[in-house]
Design an enzyme around this catalytic site. Structure first.
Site, PDB file in Angstrom:
ATOM      1  N   CYS A  42       0.852  -1.201   0.000  1.00  0.00           N
ATOM      2  CA  CYS A  42       0.000   0.000   0.000  1.00  0.00           C
ATOM      3  C   CYS A  42       0.884   1.246   0.000  1.00  0.00           C
ATOM      4  CB  CYS A  42      -0.971  -0.074   1.178  1.00  0.00           C
ATOM      5  SG  CYS A  42      -1.055   1.333   2.277  1.00  0.00           S
ATOM      6  N   CYS A  45       0.975   3.373   3.018  1.00  0.00           N
ATOM      7  CA  CYS A  45       1.719   2.782   4.155  1.00  0.00           C
ATOM      8  C   CYS A  45       3.213   3.012   3.984  1.00  0.00           C
ATOM      9  CB  CYS A  45       1.474   1.279   4.241  1.00  0.00           C
ATOM     10  SG  CYS A  45      -0.249   0.845   4.491  1.00  0.00           S
ATOM     11  N   ARG A 382      33.133   4.058  26.677  1.00  0.00           N
ATOM     12  CA  ARG A 382      33.670   5.278  26.067  1.00  0.00           C
ATOM     13  C   ARG A 382      35.084   5.042  25.519  1.00  0.00           C
ATOM     14  NH1 ARG A 382      32.931  10.495  28.199  1.00  0.00           N
ATOM     15  NH2 ARG A 382      31.827  10.921  26.301  1.00  0.00           N
ATOM     16  N   HIS A 393      35.107  14.157  13.687  1.00  0.00           N
ATOM     17  CA  HIS A 393      34.355  15.420  13.692  1.00  0.00           C
ATOM     18  C   HIS A 393      35.324  16.597  13.532  1.00  0.00           C
ATOM     19  CE1 HIS A 393      30.397  13.825  14.520  1.00  0.00           C
ATOM     20  NE2 HIS A 393      30.804  13.200  15.608  1.00  0.00           N
ATOM     21  N   HIS A 438      27.035  -1.342  10.375  1.00  0.00           N
ATOM     22  CA  HIS A 438      26.017  -0.288  10.460  1.00  0.00           C
ATOM     23  C   HIS A 438      26.466   0.964   9.715  1.00  0.00           C
ATOM     24  CE1 HIS A 438      24.376  -2.158  14.357  1.00  0.00           C
ATOM     25  NE2 HIS A 438      23.526  -2.366  13.392  1.00  0.00           N
ATOM     26  N   TRP A 461      27.601  14.431  11.795  1.00  0.00           N
ATOM     27  CA  TRP A 461      26.830  14.762  13.003  1.00  0.00           C
ATOM     28  C   TRP A 461      25.535  13.961  13.031  1.00  0.00           C
ATOM     29  CZ3 TRP A 461      22.105  17.423  12.116  1.00  0.00           C
ATOM     30  CH2 TRP A 461      21.366  17.678  13.288  1.00  0.00           C
ATOM     31  N   ASN A 465      24.333  10.925  15.545  1.00  0.00           N
ATOM     32  CA  ASN A 465      23.091  10.959  16.326  1.00  0.00           C
ATOM     33  C   ASN A 465      22.228   9.728  16.098  1.00  0.00           C
ATOM     34  OD1 ASN A 465      23.134  13.075  18.088  1.00  0.00           O
ATOM     35  ND2 ASN A 465      22.229  14.551  16.675  1.00  0.00           N
ATOM     36  N   MET A 466      22.226   9.221  14.859  1.00  0.00           N
ATOM     37  CA  MET A 466      21.461   7.984  14.588  1.00  0.00           C
ATOM     38  C   MET A 466      21.979   6.857  15.482  1.00  0.00           C
ATOM     39  SD  MET A 466      19.181   8.566  12.510  1.00  0.00           S
ATOM     40  CE  MET A 466      18.781  10.204  12.129  1.00  0.00           C
ATOM     41  N   ASN A 468      23.560   7.285  18.326  1.00  0.00           N
ATOM     42  CA  ASN A 468      23.175   7.615  19.703  1.00  0.00           C
ATOM     43  C   ASN A 468      21.739   7.175  19.992  1.00  0.00           C
ATOM     44  OD1 ASN A 468      25.637   8.887  19.976  1.00  0.00           O
ATOM     45  ND2 ASN A 468      24.837  10.952  19.726  1.00  0.00           N
ATOM     46  N   TRP A 486      22.499  14.993  20.325  1.00  0.00           N
ATOM     47  CA  TRP A 486      23.592  15.906  20.650  1.00  0.00           C
ATOM     48  C   TRP A 486      23.703  16.982  19.579  1.00  0.00           C
ATOM     49  CZ3 TRP A 486      28.097  17.885  18.836  1.00  0.00           C
ATOM     50  CH2 TRP A 486      29.035  18.346  19.771  1.00  0.00           C
TER      51      TRP A 486
HETATM   52  P1  FAD Z   1      30.174   8.791  21.627  1.00  0.00           P
HETATM   53  O1  FAD Z   1      28.932   8.454  20.897  1.00  0.00           O
HETATM   54  O2  FAD Z   1      31.364   7.989  21.313  1.00  0.00           O
HETATM   55  O3  FAD Z   1      30.471  10.334  21.370  1.00  0.00           O
HETATM   56  C1  FAD Z   1      31.697  10.935  21.730  1.00  0.00           C
HETATM   57  C2  FAD Z   1      31.502  12.401  21.955  1.00  0.00           C
HETATM   58  O4  FAD Z   1      31.120  13.026  20.747  1.00  0.00           O
HETATM   59  C3  FAD Z   1      30.379  12.718  22.929  1.00  0.00           C
HETATM   60  O5  FAD Z   1      30.834  12.717  24.244  1.00  0.00           O
HETATM   61  C4  FAD Z   1      29.925  14.089  22.476  1.00  0.00           C
HETATM   62  O6  FAD Z   1      30.760  15.074  23.037  1.00  0.00           O
HETATM   63  C5  FAD Z   1      30.169  14.061  20.987  1.00  0.00           C
HETATM   64  N1  FAD Z   1      28.972  13.733  20.216  1.00  0.00           N
HETATM   65  C6  FAD Z   1      27.929  12.935  20.546  1.00  0.00           C
HETATM   66  N2  FAD Z   1      27.043  12.892  19.546  1.00  0.00           N
HETATM   67  C7  FAD Z   1      27.534  13.677  18.565  1.00  0.00           C
HETATM   68  C8  FAD Z   1      27.060  14.050  17.284  1.00  0.00           C
HETATM   69  N3  FAD Z   1      25.893  13.605  16.825  1.00  0.00           N
HETATM   70  N4  FAD Z   1      27.818  14.867  16.535  1.00  0.00           N
HETATM   71  C9  FAD Z   1      28.984  15.347  16.984  1.00  0.00           C
HETATM   72  N5  FAD Z   1      29.476  15.042  18.196  1.00  0.00           N
HETATM   73  C10 FAD Z   1      28.764  14.219  18.977  1.00  0.00           C
HETATM   74  N6  FAD Z   1      28.589   1.058  19.192  1.00  0.00           N
HETATM   75  C11 FAD Z   1      27.644   0.097  19.153  1.00  0.00           C
HETATM   76  O7  FAD Z   1      27.355  -0.491  20.189  1.00  0.00           O
HETATM   77  N7  FAD Z   1      26.985  -0.207  18.006  1.00  0.00           N
HETATM   78  C12 FAD Z   1      27.279   0.418  16.830  1.00  0.00           C
HETATM   79  O8  FAD Z   1      26.704   0.136  15.800  1.00  0.00           O
HETATM   80  C13 FAD Z   1      28.302   1.415  16.832  1.00  0.00           C
HETATM   81  N8  FAD Z   1      28.688   2.038  15.693  1.00  0.00           N
HETATM   82  C14 FAD Z   1      29.752   2.903  15.722  1.00  0.00           C
HETATM   83  C15 FAD Z   1      30.218   3.461  14.521  1.00  0.00           C
HETATM   84  C16 FAD Z   1      31.331   4.283  14.525  1.00  0.00           C
HETATM   85  C17 FAD Z   1      31.799   4.868  13.226  1.00  0.00           C
HETATM   86  C18 FAD Z   1      32.009   4.564  15.732  1.00  0.00           C
HETATM   87  C19 FAD Z   1      33.237   5.438  15.730  1.00  0.00           C
HETATM   88  C20 FAD Z   1      31.557   4.028  16.913  1.00  0.00           C
HETATM   89  C21 FAD Z   1      30.432   3.189  16.918  1.00  0.00           C
HETATM   90  N9  FAD Z   1      29.948   2.627  18.093  1.00  0.00           N
HETATM   91  C22 FAD Z   1      28.941   1.702  18.057  1.00  0.00           C
HETATM   92  C23 FAD Z   1      30.466   3.093  19.386  1.00  0.00           C
HETATM   93  C24 FAD Z   1      29.522   4.130  19.986  1.00  0.00           C
HETATM   94  O9  FAD Z   1      29.000   5.008  18.987  1.00  0.00           O
HETATM   95  C25 FAD Z   1      30.195   5.021  21.016  1.00  0.00           C
HETATM   96  O10 FAD Z   1      31.331   5.592  20.430  1.00  0.00           O
HETATM   97  C26 FAD Z   1      30.608   4.323  22.280  1.00  0.00           C
HETATM   98  O11 FAD Z   1      29.521   3.619  22.824  1.00  0.00           O
HETATM   99  C27 FAD Z   1      31.121   5.356  23.322  1.00  0.00           C
HETATM  100  O12 FAD Z   1      30.072   6.281  23.577  1.00  0.00           O
HETATM  101  P2  FAD Z   1      30.252   7.694  24.263  1.00  0.00           P
HETATM  102  O13 FAD Z   1      29.229   7.829  25.315  1.00  0.00           O
HETATM  103  O14 FAD Z   1      31.635   7.897  24.656  1.00  0.00           O
HETATM  104  O15 FAD Z   1      29.853   8.768  23.144  1.00  0.00           O
END
Ligand code: FAD
Length: 529
Positions: A42, A45, A382, A393, A438, A461, A465-466, A468, A486
């Site tokens: 559909c 949908c 982290r 970034h 991913h 960015w 976020n996706m 996150n 973020w």
């Molecule tokens: P992070 O997400 O690592 O962010 C680090 C810092 O970047 C934050 O403290 C903030 O200051 C800043 N930040 C946050 N969001 C944004 C934004 N949107 N734009 C700019 N700056 C920002 N983990 C999984 O479990 N599954 C996955 O599929 C996965 N895919 C990943 C893909 C990539 C390319 C990378 C590099 C990492 C991936 N990770 C994945 C790891 C995960 O995204 C985090 O890096 C990890 O869990 C540590 O999280 P963190 O809380 O330190 O923040």
């Protein structure tokens, strides 16, 4: 049906039901359910699926009270169950109260307005229509409290915060914020009405909605938020000290990372840092880990791998901000790599060069990991992945600030060289395989739409976020640094707006913020080697 199956995937923040799972899921459930019965052929949908996904993401944190699901009636195995549930048109929206009996076939939502805000408000009403007997197990009270109940709490010590949202009677913000905070501990959110004059008098509140906070230490005050919007209220409450997301151990997408990228960050003393800064110690540690740990698992680099490594080194040498010792080291490495006639180099030679260079010239790349803005509250959280995001970034912002830096490197031929190098690096070397998969999917879908340096900054960015959104509440979510959209309103309030009751980004302001945040002048050398 191949496309049908893909209208919703396991990556979406909703539950995909089938003939065998529908009944066991929605009957006798501790939560209520909102199910969209759709048909993948559909057209409407298909168009509507993006709204439904956005809605599901918008209310993802409400899951324990009310969950969102879909069921595809065009799949042969679901023909019978869709008939049994009386589905005649697509899409049909049905909701099921918590603790509903197996005989319940759900209640149809006939509202013409299927926009996110309307369906979300319907969900709030559905929850409130439960009785004491069938109230969803984890849903907090949604009714307004009166001054008689609230005023005695003032001046009381407690083991948690109490936030009181005072609002007009027809406002949904209070209930939405209560549900947004459902998975967080250390805080109770209650609502009260602007018609409760004794309360307004006692708290001296005169604009609505307002938020009033009772602290555990018995003090209390009205909270200042830049915009009186749900997103601002929820973000602020989630970041109060001691308020933490309760981790959802059922969520597994993070599993791949744990252990794989863990390191010995725990035994070190905590380094205080400012979330509005970027720390060179994190960038140096990213390179340290990448060069000495991640790549060192490869005995040799050759062919495509060697090319990707060279591109990465050139990119960092040209774009790393500041021109300090990291740049000198990466330049040396890049000159050496580019002058090498060999098609295959033993990785040990790279390590020797890095170490020798450091010894001879004092050119420095931190000899150990030293996380600051990327510190985790315990080992395995982290650290490296955080610093890798940060590094890329910074590189996207530097590429925009120094538009000619990549001239004559070959990299400048691509519209988004930083993203391309990152994509290749992540796919080929990043230790978390699932993350790589991913990221590759996202890159395949939209990276080629990036045509300039500003879009390059915003693409990364948005992609971050996706991730996150997907990981919020999963095992890799550090309770002290909960994953959330973020930048937060406290970092950039002008980045956030609301349109038709739904949170939206002001992308122009996000871009300005990113250029400032990841720009050279916002780098802090504190704790750097
Ligand atoms: P992070 O997400 O690592 O962010 C680090 C810092 O970047 C934050 O403290 C903030 O200051 C800043 N930040 C946050 N969001 C944004 C934004 N949107 N734009 C700019 N700056 C920002 N983990 C999984 O479990 N599954 C996955 O599929 C996965 N895919 C990943 C893909 C990539 C390319 C990378 C590099 C990492 C991936 N990770 C994945 C790891 C995960 O995204 C985090 O890096 C990890 O869990 C540590 O999280 P963190 O809380 O330190 O923040």
């Amino acid at each position: 049906l191949a496309t049908a199956a893909r209208l919703y995937t396991e990556e979406d923040p909703l539950v995909i039901l089938s003939s065998s799972s529908l009944k066991p899921t929605v009957s006798n459930s501790t939560s209520a359910w909102m199910v969209q019965f759709f048909s993948s052929w559909c057209g409407h949908c298909i168009q509507y699926s993006s709204t439904w996904k956005s809605l599901a993401r918008d209310v993802k944190d409400w899951q324990q009270a009310l969950s969102v699901a879909v069921l595809d009636c065009a799949q042969e195995e679901n023909f019978d169950v869709c008939k049994e549930y009386g589905i005649k048109f697509y899409p049909t929206f049905k909701y099921f109260h918590a603790h509903s009996p197996e005989t319940d076939r759900g209640t149809i939502y006939r509202g013409a307005d299927r926009e996110i805000q309307s369906v979300r408000q319907l969900m709030v009403n559905i929850l409130q229509n439960h009785t004491k007997l069938n109230w969803p197990d984890h849903c907090p009270p949604l009714k307004p409290y009166s001054s008689v109940e609230l005023l005695p709490l003032l001046g009381q010590r407690s083991d948690h915060y109490t936030a009181i949202i005072i609002e007009e009677p027809d406002s949904f913000v209070g209930r939405e914020v209560i549900l947004d905070l459902l998975q967080f501990s250390g805080l109770e959110v209650k609502r009260a009405l602007s018609s409760d004059l004794p309360l307004l008098d006692a708290l001296k509140v005169s604009t609505f909605p307002s938020i009033y906070l009772l602290h555990p230490n018995a003090t209390h005050s009205q909270l200042h938020v830049q915009k009186q919007l749900r997103f601002f209220f929820s973000s602020l409450l989630r970041t109060l000290p001691g308020v933490q997301r309760q981790l959802n151990s059922g969520s597994s997408s993070s599993g791949g990372l744990l252990g794989v990228l863990s390191d010995k960050q725990s035994s070190e003393p905590w380094r205080d840092f400012d979330r509005s800064k970027v720390y060179t110690a994190d960038l140096e540690s990213a390179l340290h880990y990448l060069l000495r740990v991640e790549l060192a698992t490869h005995s040799y680099l050759e062919g495509e791998e060697l090319k990707i490594f060279k591109d990465f080194v050139v990119l960092v040498a040209k774009l790393y901000p500041g021109g300090g010792s990291v740049v000198k080291l990466m330049e040396t490495l890049s000159d050496w790599l580019l002058s090498m006639p060999l098609k295959r180099i033993p990785y040990q030679a790279v390590l020797d060069l890095v170490d020798n260079k450091m010894r001879i010239s004092g050119v420095f790349l931190g000899a150990e990991l030293h996380w600051v803005g990327c510190q985790g509250s315990r080992p395995g959280l982290r650290g490296y992945p955080c610093s890798l995001w940060t590094l890329f970034h910074v590189l996207t912002v530097q590429h925009d600030a120094k538009p000619t830096a990549l001239e004559n490197t070959g990299l400048e031929r691509d519209a988004a060289p930083v993203l391309q190098v990152m994509r290749q690096y992540i796919r080929t070397f990043f230790g978390c395989e699932q993350c790589g998969r991913h990221f590759e999917e996202a890159a395949e879908e939209s990276m080629n739409k990036v045509t300039n340096k500003e879009q390059q900054i915003l693409w990364l960015w948005n992609q971050h976020n996706m991730v996150n959104y997907r990981l919020a509440g999963s095992l890799s979510d550090d309770p002290l640094f909960s994953k959330a959209p973020w930048p937060s309103p406290s970092l950039c309030s002008s980045c956030h707006e609301e349109k038709n009751g739904v949170h939206v980004w002001n992308q122009d302001n996000v871009l300005l913020f990113l250029q400032q945040h990841y720009g050279a002048s916002n780098l802090s050398p504190k704790y750097s080697m």
